[in-house]
Design a protein around this motif. Structure first.
Motif, PDB file in Angstrom:
ATOM      1  N   ALA A   1      -9.116  -1.674   0.283  1.00 49.95           N
ATOM      2  CA  ALA A   1      -9.203  -0.155   0.983  1.00 49.95           C
ATOM      3  C   ALA A   1      -7.586  -0.778   1.654  1.00 49.95           C
ATOM      4  O   ALA A   1      -7.157  -0.827   2.483  1.00 49.95           O
ATOM      5  CB  ALA A   1      -9.651  -0.101   1.596  1.00 49.95           C
ATOM      6  N   PHE A   2      -6.306  -0.380  -0.114  1.00 54.69           N
ATOM      7  CA  PHE A   2      -5.240  -0.980   0.773  1.00 54.69           C
ATOM      8  C   PHE A   2      -4.433   0.119   1.197  1.00 54.69           C
ATOM      9  O   PHE A   2      -4.792   1.351   0.908  1.00 54.69           O
ATOM     10  CB  PHE A   2      -3.965  -0.982  -0.680  1.00 54.69           C
ATOM     11  CG  PHE A   2      -3.387  -2.353  -0.761  1.00 54.69           C
ATOM     12  CD1 PHE A   2      -4.229  -3.647  -0.833  1.00 54.69           C
ATOM     13  CD2 PHE A   2      -1.828  -2.551  -0.882  1.00 54.69           C
ATOM     14  CE1 PHE A   2      -3.177  -5.009  -0.623  1.00 54.69           C
ATOM     15  CE2 PHE A   2      -1.548  -3.702  -0.692  1.00 54.69           C
ATOM     16  CZ  PHE A   2      -2.453  -4.921  -0.857  1.00 54.69           C
ATOM     17  N   THR A   3      -3.521   0.016   2.146  1.00 58.07           N
ATOM     18  CA  THR A   3      -2.962   1.292   2.623  1.00 58.07           C
ATOM     19  C   THR A   3      -2.328   1.866   1.775  1.00 58.07           C
ATOM     20  O   THR A   3      -1.581   1.459   1.301  1.00 58.07           O
ATOM     21  CB  THR A   3      -2.182   0.666   4.427  1.00 58.07           C
ATOM     22  OG1 THR A   3      -1.310  -0.326   3.699  1.00 58.07           O
ATOM     23  CG2 THR A   3      -3.087  -0.780   4.689  1.00 58.07           C
ATOM     24  N   ALA A   4      -1.616   3.060   2.240  1.00 59.19           N
ATOM     25  CA  ALA A   4      -0.812   3.196   2.277  1.00 59.19           C
ATOM     26  C   ALA A   4       0.705   3.447   1.674  1.00 59.19           C
ATOM     27  O   ALA A   4       1.244   3.217   1.208  1.00 59.19           O
ATOM     28  CB  ALA A   4      -1.153   5.101   2.242  1.00 59.19           C
ATOM     29  N   TYR A   5       0.959   2.561   3.154  1.00 59.53           N
ATOM     30  CA  TYR A   5       2.031   2.621   2.802  1.00 59.53           C
ATOM     31  C   TYR A   5       2.628   0.796   2.129  1.00 59.53           C
ATOM     32  O   TYR A   5       3.775   1.057   1.482  1.00 59.53           O
ATOM     33  CB  TYR A   5       2.350   2.069   5.210  1.00 59.53           C
ATOM     34  CG  TYR A   5       3.795   1.573   5.463  1.00 59.53           C
ATOM     35  CD1 TYR A   5       5.048   2.743   5.116  1.00 59.53           C
ATOM     36  CD2 TYR A   5       4.249   0.060   5.429  1.00 59.53           C
ATOM     37  CE1 TYR A   5       6.417   2.105   5.462  1.00 59.53           C
ATOM     38  CE2 TYR A   5       5.616  -0.341   5.274  1.00 59.53           C
ATOM     39  CZ  TYR A   5       6.419   1.269   5.316  1.00 59.53           C
ATOM     40  OH  TYR A   5       7.883   0.301   5.844  1.00 59.53           O
ATOM     41  N   THR A   6       2.106  -0.085   2.577  1.00 55.60           N
ATOM     42  CA  THR A   6       1.875  -1.222   1.172  1.00 55.60           C
ATOM     43  C   THR A   6       1.727  -1.142   0.428  1.00 55.60           C
ATOM     44  O   THR A   6       2.278  -1.761  -0.438  1.00 55.60           O
ATOM     45  CB  THR A   6       1.139  -2.452   2.550  1.00 55.60           C
ATOM     46  OG1 THR A   6       0.080  -2.156   1.914  1.00 55.60           O
ATOM     47  CG2 THR A   6       1.535  -2.829   3.884  1.00 55.60           C
ATOM     48  N   GLY A   7       0.757  -0.043  -0.448  1.00 63.29           N
ATOM     49  CA  GLY A   7       0.308   0.056  -1.856  1.00 63.29           C
ATOM     50  C   GLY A   7       1.278   0.690  -2.576  1.00 63.29           C
ATOM     51  O   GLY A   7       1.753  -0.322  -3.474  1.00 63.29           O
ATOM     52  N   LYS A   8       2.601   1.248  -1.715  1.00 65.17           N
ATOM     53  CA  LYS A   8       3.595   2.048  -3.400  1.00 65.17           C
ATOM     54  C   LYS A   8       3.941   0.833  -3.122  1.00 65.17           C
ATOM     55  O   LYS A   8       4.635   1.174  -4.615  1.00 65.17           O
ATOM     56  CB  LYS A   8       4.340   3.567  -2.296  1.00 65.17           C
ATOM     57  CG  LYS A   8       4.417   2.401  -0.945  1.00 65.17           C
ATOM     58  CD  LYS A   8       5.133   3.484  -0.071  1.00 65.17           C
ATOM     59  CE  LYS A   8       5.814   3.297   0.951  1.00 65.17           C
ATOM     60  NZ  LYS A   8       7.044   2.149   1.635  1.00 65.17           N
TER      61      LYS A   8
END
Length: 270
Positions: free
Chosen positions: A181-188
Motif C-alpha cells: 500500500a505504497f504512498t502516492a508521494y513515495t511511490g511516484k
C-alpha cells in the motif's frame, strides 16, 4: 516449476470489510478468467483506513480475511496470497500478516511483516505503523511449489531492505511477492525502481500487488501493481485504477537470465 500466468491485484480498499472482500473477489475472478493460477492481493486488502476502527474490528478482520482466502482459493482452484491483514497478537497490537493459501484451501506460508513504516514524509503526512502493529521477528519464508516455483514472501516497506530479499534468494526463491500500500508521494519516485532493483539483483520474478487511489481524506496510494521479470523488465502494470496485472512466469526465462548474469554464484559476502 512450469510456465504459468500470475496476477497482481490492484484495489482501493476502505474501512468497510465486506465491501473490500467483495471487491477482492471480483478481481480474483477476473484474474482467473484470464488464466491466472497464482493471484496476489495487496497489503491491507481487507481493511485500509482509520487505525482505531481497524483495531476495534481486528479479530473480525483477521477471522474473515483468512476464511475468505481459503474459500476463494478452493472455489477458483488457484493459489492466493493475502498480502497483509491485521492478526491480533494479544497485547493490544496486531501483526501485519501475509498468508499464502494453495488451491486446496491449505495454508502454505505465513509471514509477519518485520519492517514497520514509521516515517515523516516531506508532504506533511506522518505514518506510525508501530503504533498498532508489532514487528515480526522471523525472516520471511520461501514456499517450494512443484508447479509454481519457490515463492518468497515480503510486505511493502520491506522492499527498501535488500538484505531481506538476498535472504530469500539464498533460500532458493524464484518469485518474490511484494504486496503493498505504497504512498502516492513515495511511490511516484521509488516504487518501480525498487521493484526492478530487487528483481535484477536477485534474478527473480517480482509479483507486486498494490493499493491505489484515495482511501480516506488523507491517505492515498500510488497503484501500479506490477509483475517484473528477472532482467528487470516490466511485464505488466495495472496503472492507476483498480484491476489486475497479469503476466507469464517462465522457468526458461529465469534460467536464461541466471545463465547470462550469474551474479548469485559470484557473491563474495553472504
Amino acid at each position: 516449476m512450469k510456465s504459468y500466468l500470475a496476477a497482481a491485484v490492484q484495489m482501493t480498499s476502505v474501512t468497510d470489510l465486506h465491501k473490500n472482500l467483495a471487491q477482492a473477489e471480483e478481481l480474483i475472478e477476473l484474474a482467473v478468467r484470464r488464466g491466472a493460477e497464482l493471484v496476489g492481493l495487496p497489503e491491507n486488502f481487507s481493511f485500509l483506513g482509520d487505525e482505531a476502527a481497524k483495531m476495534a474490528q481486528a479479530e473480525q478482520i483477521a477471522r474473515e480475511s483468512e476464511k475468505f482466502l481459503r474459500v476463494m482459493a478452493q472455489r477458483f482452484q488457484v493459489s492466493i496470497l493475502g498480502g497483509g491483514f491485521p492478526m491480533p497478537v494479544g497485547n493490544g497490537k496486531v501483526y501485519n500478516t501475509a498468508l499464502l493459501i494453495d488451491a486446496n484451501g491449505q495454508e502454505q506460508a505465513r509471514y509477519e511483516k518485520v519492517h514497520l513504516f514509521d516515517v515523516n514524509l516531506p508532504d506533511g503526512n506522518t505514518y506510525q505503523e508501530s503504533g498498532t502493529v508489532m514487528a515480526g521477528i522471523r525472516m520471511p519464508p520461501v514456499y517450494a511449489s512443484q508447479h509454481l516455483g519457490n515463492l518468497g514472501l515480503s510486505v511493502c516497506y520491506d522492499v527498501r531492505f535488500p538484505e531481506l530479499y538476498r535472504h530469500l534468494s539464498r533460500m532458493g526463491a524464484d518469485v518474490l511477492f511484494v504486496p503493498a500500500a505504497f504512498t502516492a508521494y513515495t511511490g511516484k519516485d521509488h516504487w518501480q525502481v525498487l521493484l526492478q532493483a530487487r528483481a535484477i539483483e536477485n534474478t527473480c520474478y517480482i509479483i507486486a500487488p498494490a493499493q491505489v487511489g484515495k482511501h480516506n481524506s488523507i491517505r492515498q496510494s500510488h497503484g501500479h501493481a506490477m509483475i517484473v521479470d528477472p532482467w528487470g523488465v516490466i511485464l505488466a502494470d495495472a496503472g492507476d485504477t483498480p484491476g489486475v496485472a497479469i503476466a507469464a512466469i517462465e522457468p526458461s526465462r529465469l534460467e536464461q537470465v541466471r545463465r547470462q548474469m550469474p551474479c548469485l554464484q559470484h557473491r563474495v559476502f553472504v
